[in-house]
Design an enzyme around this catalytic site. Structure first.
Site, short mmCIF file in Angstrom:
data_model
loop_
_atom_site.label_atom_id
_atom_site.label_comp_id
_atom_site.label_asym_id
_atom_site.label_seq_id
_atom_site.Cartn_x
_atom_site.Cartn_y
_atom_site.Cartn_z
NE ARG A 140 -3.75 -6.02 -0.44
CZ ARG A 140 -5.02 -5.89 -0.82
NH1 ARG A 140 -5.96 -5.59 0.06
NH2 ARG A 140 -5.35 -6.04 -2.10
CD GLN A 161 -13.39 -4.68 -3.30
OE1 GLN A 161 -14.51 -5.13 -3.54
NE2 GLN A 161 -12.44 -5.36 -2.72
NE ARG A 205 -9.07 0.91 -2.64
CZ ARG A 205 -9.09 -0.41 -2.55
NH1 ARG A 205 -8.65 -1.01 -1.44
NH2 ARG A 205 -9.53 -1.16 -3.54
CG HIS A 242 -9.94 -1.62 4.32
ND1 HIS A 242 -9.10 -2.63 4.71
CD2 HIS A 242 -10.85 -2.21 3.51
CE1 HIS A 242 -9.47 -3.76 4.16
NE2 HIS A 242 -10.53 -3.55 3.44
CG ASP A 248 -15.09 -10.12 3.74
OD1 ASP A 248 -14.72 -10.10 2.55
OD2 ASP A 248 -15.42 -9.10 4.39
CD GLU A 273 -12.14 -3.69 6.74
OE1 GLU A 273 -13.00 -3.26 5.93
OE2 GLU A 273 -11.50 -4.76 6.54
O1 TA6 Z 1 -13.01 -5.03 3.97
C1 TA6 Z 1 -13.05 -6.34 3.52
C2 TA6 Z 1 -12.99 -6.33 2.01
O2 TA6 Z 1 -14.15 -5.77 1.47
C3 TA6 Z 1 -12.77 -7.76 1.57
O3 TA6 Z 1 -13.90 -8.27 0.91
C4 TA6 Z 1 -11.53 -7.67 0.69
O4 TA6 Z 1 -11.91 -7.45 -0.65
C5 TA6 Z 1 -10.83 -6.47 1.30
O5 TA6 Z 1 -11.87 -5.55 1.54
C6 TA6 Z 1 -9.68 -5.90 0.51
O6 TA6 Z 1 -10.15 -5.25 -0.62
P1 TA6 Z 1 -9.04 -4.66 -1.64
O7 TA6 Z 1 -9.82 -3.96 -2.71
O8 TA6 Z 1 -8.18 -3.72 -0.83
O9 TA6 Z 1 -8.24 -5.83 -2.12
#
Ligand code: TA6
Length: 298
Positions: A57, A80, A85, A160, A204, A265
């Site tokens: 994070r 996601q 990562r 990111h 966002d 990003e």
């Molecule tokens: O880059 C923005 C995003 O897509 C947000 O929607 C939020 O979910 C962020 O990434 C962080 O995602 P993560 O999977 O690291 O919690």
């Protein structure tokens, strides 16, 4: 020592300034710290997991082969932001002395199997080479994605990046007026009308096909604190979770840390990049200091 390596981390130090360093966690090849003359440039949660139990994070997590979640065929089961990562990368060593440059690599054999297996049929042959270049007032991160398979496949890529700021309330991001953006909160697409993006709550947005001549600048109280240059990365996600989203993330600490970070990003996420067998694709971001505001017209 320009390069120090432990089991988990590689730290590179500028030959001209012992207090200008970058630390890269092999898990995710995630940059967790970038200091310029002892001043930290990136935001890292104090609760960030650095033990490989979950993606970091903060810092600069790497997003591949999907940004966010996708319903596209072959991507629908991927978690996601994919597996770059949360896989352990290999340190490939130093490629240049000045500017100090090192590389990291990832292939199917080291990819997190739980996630890699959910990309298409879980058998795409690929090579990722991540390059980190440190100068006294800039950091360049580059990626080369190669299709080493006998079949084509497609992907997204995104850096990111969590940039450190003093206070989000005083922060603007310029050079986005006129750009098309998909607002992830409103679930709608619109043209950015504001002369500069400011922050009054969770934000966002995926700014799509922003010409790479557009320099993204993070400006605080009229002073440029970060410049972000892009190579072959047409999209820019701008994100701040604000209070409620931060409260809901267990690894987001301190809980008011959203005041001190903004994600800029660079990526290719508005559609997928397709590589045929033998083809490669590259993208890069350069983050640098420098205080003159450069307003670029639409
Ligand atoms: O880059 C923005 C995003 O897509 C947000 O929607 C939020 O979910 C962020 O990434 C962080 O995602 P993560 O999977 O690291 O919690």
């Amino acid at each position: 020592m320009p390069i120090e390596q432990t089991e988990t981390t590689v730290t590179i130090t500028s030959p001209s300034n012992p207090n200008t360093k970058v630390s890269v966690l092999l898990y995710g090849a995630s940059i967790t710290s970038w200091t310029i003359d002892s001043v930290e440039q990136l935001w890292l949660s104090s609760a960030a997991k650095l033990d490989g139990s979950k993606p970091v994070r903060g810092g600069i997590p790497l997003v591949f082969p999907v940004f966010g979640k996708s319903s596209a065929e072959g991507f629908e089961d991927l978690p996601q932001h994919g597996f770059a990562r949360n896989s352990t990368w290999e340190f490939l060593g130093q490629t240049k002395e000045n500017p100090l440059t090192v590389q990291f690599g990832l292939g199917p054999e080291a990819a997190n199997p739980d996630v890699y297996s959910k990309w298409d049929k879980g058998d795409n042959d690929f090579t990722l080479i991540f390059t980190v270049e440190l100068k006294d007032d800039s950091l360049k991160t580059s990626i080369e994605v190669s299709n080493t398979d006998t079949k084509p496949w497609k992907f997204n890529w995104l850096f990111h990046t969590y940039l450190k700021i003093d206070d989000i309330d005083d922060t603007l991001v310029n050079n986005l007026p006129g750009e098309k953006c998909y607002d992830q909160l409103l679930k709608e697409t619109y043209e950015e009308k504001a002369p500069a993006v400011d922050f009054n709550g969770e934000l966002d947005r995926i700014y799509q096909n922003v010409d790479t001549s557009k320099l993204l600048q993070v400006i605080e109280l009229g002073k440029v604190v970060h410049n972000v240059e892009r190579e072959n990365l047409p999209d820019v996600v701008v994100w701040n979770p604000w209070d409620k989203k931060s409260a809901g993330m267990a690894d987001f600490e301190p809980k008011d840390g959203w005041h001190n970070m903004v994600c800029i990003e660079p990526g290719h996420v508005h559609d997928f990049v397709t590589l045929k067998p033998g083809e490669s694709w590259t993208g890069a971001q350069t983050i640098y200091k420098g205080d003159s505001i450069k307003l670029q017209s639409i």
